[in-house]
Design an enzyme around this catalytic site. Structure first.
Site, mmCIF file in Angstrom:
data_model
loop_
_atom_site.group_PDB
_atom_site.id
_atom_site.type_symbol
_atom_site.label_atom_id
_atom_site.label_comp_id
_atom_site.label_asym_id
_atom_site.label_seq_id
_atom_site.Cartn_x
_atom_site.Cartn_y
_atom_site.Cartn_z
ATOM 1 N N CYS A 48 -10.617 -3.019 -4.613
ATOM 2 C CA CYS A 48 -9.643 -4.010 -5.100
ATOM 3 C C CYS A 48 -10.348 -5.232 -5.679
ATOM 4 O O CYS A 48 -9.878 -5.825 -6.654
ATOM 5 C CB CYS A 48 -8.695 -4.418 -3.980
ATOM 6 S SG CYS A 48 -7.532 -3.104 -3.561
ATOM 7 N N GLU A 107 0.445 5.152 0.671
ATOM 8 C CA GLU A 107 -0.480 6.162 1.197
ATOM 9 C C GLU A 107 -0.050 7.568 0.798
ATOM 10 O O GLU A 107 1.035 7.786 0.244
ATOM 11 C CB GLU A 107 -0.608 5.994 2.709
ATOM 12 C CG GLU A 107 -1.236 4.649 3.062
ATOM 13 C CD GLU A 107 -1.569 4.495 4.535
ATOM 14 O OE1 GLU A 107 -1.105 5.307 5.369
ATOM 15 O OE2 GLU A 107 -2.308 3.539 4.851
ATOM 16 N N GLU A 154 -3.000 -4.446 -3.255
ATOM 17 C CA GLU A 154 -3.474 -5.289 -4.358
ATOM 18 C C GLU A 154 -3.513 -4.501 -5.660
ATOM 19 O O GLU A 154 -3.119 -4.989 -6.726
ATOM 20 C CB GLU A 154 -4.885 -5.833 -4.065
ATOM 21 C CG GLU A 154 -4.979 -6.732 -2.851
ATOM 22 C CD GLU A 154 -5.271 -5.989 -1.556
ATOM 23 O OE1 GLU A 154 -4.814 -4.835 -1.402
ATOM 24 O OE2 GLU A 154 -5.967 -6.563 -0.700
ATOM 25 N N ASN A 176 0.840 -1.198 0.000
ATOM 26 C CA ASN A 176 0.000 0.000 0.000
ATOM 27 C C ASN A 176 0.877 1.250 0.000
ATOM 28 O O ASN A 176 1.940 1.284 0.616
ATOM 29 C CB ASN A 176 -1.042 0.002 1.131
ATOM 30 C CG ASN A 176 -0.508 -0.228 2.522
ATOM 31 O OD1 ASN A 176 0.561 -0.774 2.696
ATOM 32 N ND2 ASN A 176 -1.259 0.187 3.512
ATOM 33 N N CYS A 221 -4.180 0.753 -2.463
ATOM 34 C CA CYS A 221 -3.993 -0.502 -1.719
ATOM 35 C C CYS A 221 -2.882 -1.342 -2.352
ATOM 36 O O CYS A 221 -2.553 -1.180 -3.535
ATOM 37 C CB CYS A 221 -5.274 -1.322 -1.747
ATOM 38 S SG CYS A 221 -6.648 -0.609 -0.847
ATOM 39 N N CYS A 239 -10.361 -5.034 -0.182
ATOM 40 C CA CYS A 239 -11.479 -4.085 -0.064
ATOM 41 C C CYS A 239 -12.323 -4.142 -1.334
ATOM 42 O O CYS A 239 -11.936 -4.751 -2.343
ATOM 43 C CB CYS A 239 -10.948 -2.670 0.164
ATOM 44 S SG CYS A 239 -10.313 -1.881 -1.335
HETATM 45 N N1 THU Z 1 -5.325 -1.728 2.479
HETATM 46 C C1 THU Z 1 -4.723 -2.482 1.505
HETATM 47 O O1 THU Z 1 -3.661 -2.119 0.969
HETATM 48 N N2 THU Z 1 -5.311 -3.646 1.146
HETATM 49 C C2 THU Z 1 -6.402 -4.177 1.748
HETATM 50 O O2 THU Z 1 -6.840 -5.268 1.382
HETATM 51 C C3 THU Z 1 -7.071 -3.450 2.845
HETATM 52 C C4 THU Z 1 -6.561 -2.084 3.113
HETATM 53 C C5 THU Z 1 -4.647 -0.503 2.903
HETATM 54 C C6 THU Z 1 -5.319 0.792 2.530
HETATM 55 C C7 THU Z 1 -4.748 1.727 3.576
HETATM 56 O O3 THU Z 1 -3.460 2.170 3.137
HETATM 57 C C8 THU Z 1 -4.536 0.840 4.796
HETATM 58 O O4 THU Z 1 -4.546 -0.491 4.315
HETATM 59 C C9 THU Z 1 -5.622 0.994 5.857
HETATM 60 O O5 THU Z 1 -6.886 0.878 5.301
#
Ligand code: THU
Length: 164
Positions: A117, A64, A75, A62, A73, A114
């Site tokens: 994704c 940010e 994925e 991920n 994310c 999520c």
């Molecule tokens: N996140 C992912 O990268 N993948 C997931 O399957 C769930 C959430 C990340 C998004 C954000 O940067 C952090 O996790 C918290 O939500």
């Protein structure tokens, strides 16, 4: 009126030790990769590792942003780089894991992708007409194996609907 039921069935393993070696390799690598995620805001480090049909391994974490919605994310960061680097190569399997630095827990329960994704994963399955096997876990403990990503998004919308 007709009633329809959609069932989700998936495999649950007690630990990485019970996985096939091919799946274990992906999950092991994903667990190592969480340290490289860029998640200074949520402190929820997520990583994804996939094997392509040509045997190549691709990764994502991920990423940010101070403007939170700009974040991506793990994925989808993996899917985007795969699409750019190997535009013709279908994905066979993807392991996803996380390390939650906010909690005293051991990040030992699987997470699943999520909604956004899931939509991106379905697009890739439709694009290549090939299922993506999902291997979902945390830093330790149970592992869920889902044979096809679109099982996580029943009644999904896809390019097929745009054809009318
Ligand atoms: N996140 C992912 O990268 N993948 C997931 O399957 C769930 C959430 C990340 C998004 C954000 O940067 C952090 O996790 C918290 O939500």
């Amino acid at each position: 009126m007709n009633k329809k039921t959609i069932e989700l069935s998936f495999e649950v393993y007690d630990s990485i030790d019970q996985l096939s070696e091919a799946d274990a390799i992906l999950l092991r690598q994903a667990r190592e990769l969480t340290t490289t995620a860029y998640a200074p805001y949520s402190k929820f480090l997520v990583s994804a590792v996939a094997r392509l049909n040509n045997g190549k391994i691709v990764t994502g974490t991920n990423q940010e942003n101070a403007s939170y919605p700009v974040s991506i994310c793990a994925e989808r960061s993996l899917l985007a780089s795969t699409g750019a680097l190997f535009p013709k190569e279908p994905l066979e399997a993807m392991a996803v894991t996380y390390h939650n630095l906010n909690a005293d827990t051991h990040s030992n329960r699987p997470i699943s992708p999520c909604g956004m994704c899931r939509q991106a994963l379905v697009e890739t399955e439709v694009r290549f007409q090939q299922p993506i096997r999902l291997i979902l876990s945390g830093m330790e403990g149970e592992v869920y194996v889902i044979a096809k990503a679109d099982q996580l998004l029943p009644l999904s919308f896809s390019g097929v609907d745009l054809l009318g």
